[in-house]
Scaffold this motif. Structure first.
Motif, short mmCIF file in Angstrom:
data_model
loop_
_atom_site.label_atom_id
_atom_site.label_comp_id
_atom_site.label_asym_id
_atom_site.label_seq_id
_atom_site.Cartn_x
_atom_site.Cartn_y
_atom_site.Cartn_z
N ILE A 124 0.87 -1.17 0.00
CA ILE A 124 0.00 0.00 0.00
C ILE A 124 0.91 1.22 0.00
N THR A 125 0.74 2.07 -0.99
CA THR A 125 1.63 3.22 -1.13
C THR A 125 0.88 4.39 -1.77
N SER A 126 1.49 5.54 -1.69
CA SER A 126 1.00 6.72 -2.41
C SER A 126 2.15 7.69 -2.57
N LYS A 174 -1.94 6.00 4.21
CA LYS A 174 -1.35 4.69 3.92
C LYS A 174 -1.21 3.85 5.18
N SER A 175 -0.66 4.42 6.22
CA SER A 175 -0.41 3.68 7.46
C SER A 175 -1.71 3.27 8.14
N THR A 190 -4.70 2.89 6.76
CA THR A 190 -5.35 1.88 5.94
C THR A 190 -4.61 0.54 6.05
N SER A 191 -3.29 0.58 6.02
CA SER A 191 -2.49 -0.64 6.13
C SER A 191 -2.73 -1.35 7.46
#
Length: 168
Positions: free
Chosen positions: A95-97, A104-105, A107-108
């Protein structure tokens, strides 16, 4: 690049060593799941730090809270992710952006918990943001060593792994 290749080879050797000495002696990867005899196989070298549930609520980690109104969002995301992983034959998800603060963190962390709650999945959540790691804050954990220590300082992998009290 040479240091990364060296670290990857060291990780392979450690994994092979762990496979030879797992709990059941069956050669299964050490993780929280059952071996062929149905007995749980547990990776014994992970430090377990179970934060209080208030830490999760304060950090908006809701996937593990079955009664929370947003938990269904992550169960739905989990279903879609598992479907795509299965169709593609994949076992790894990134998961990245491009921007800071995109979530990101958060959501991860929520997706990892939701995936771990699935009966036949084991999850390893890795914070690869080497400049501003933040995943540990969501779990209320202060890591003693991290990925950079492993890659650059020959820190044992077992010193970098932390289980936040969540099975699998």
């Amino acid at each position: 690049m040479e240091k990364i290749q060296k670290a990857l080879e060291r990780a392979r050797q450690q994994r092979l060593s762990m496979l030879e000495t797992d709990v059941g002696g069956k050669g299964h990867p050490p993780a929280s799941r059952s071996n062929r005899s149905g007995r749980p196989v547990v990776y014994q070298q992970t430090r377990v730090v179970a934060p209080p549930s208030e830490i999760f609520l304060d950090g908006r980690i809701v996937a593990g809270l079955s009664q929370h109104e947003l938990a269904d969002t992550f169960r739905s995301l989990r279903a879609q992710v598992l479907q795509r992983l299965t169709l593609g034959g994949y076992s790894t998800l990134a998961i990245t952006s491009a921007n800071r603060g995109d979530g990101k963190s958060l959501t991860s962390a929520n997706l990892a918990i939701s995936l771990a709650m699935h009966v036949d999945r084991t999850v390893l959540l890795v914070d690869l943001d080497l400049r501003r790691p933040s995943l540990h804050k969501y779990f209320g954990i202060e890591p003693e060593a991290g990925l950079t220590d492993y890659l650059l300082n020959d820190t044992p992998l077992s010193s970098c792994l932390i289980n936040p009290g969540i099975e699998r």
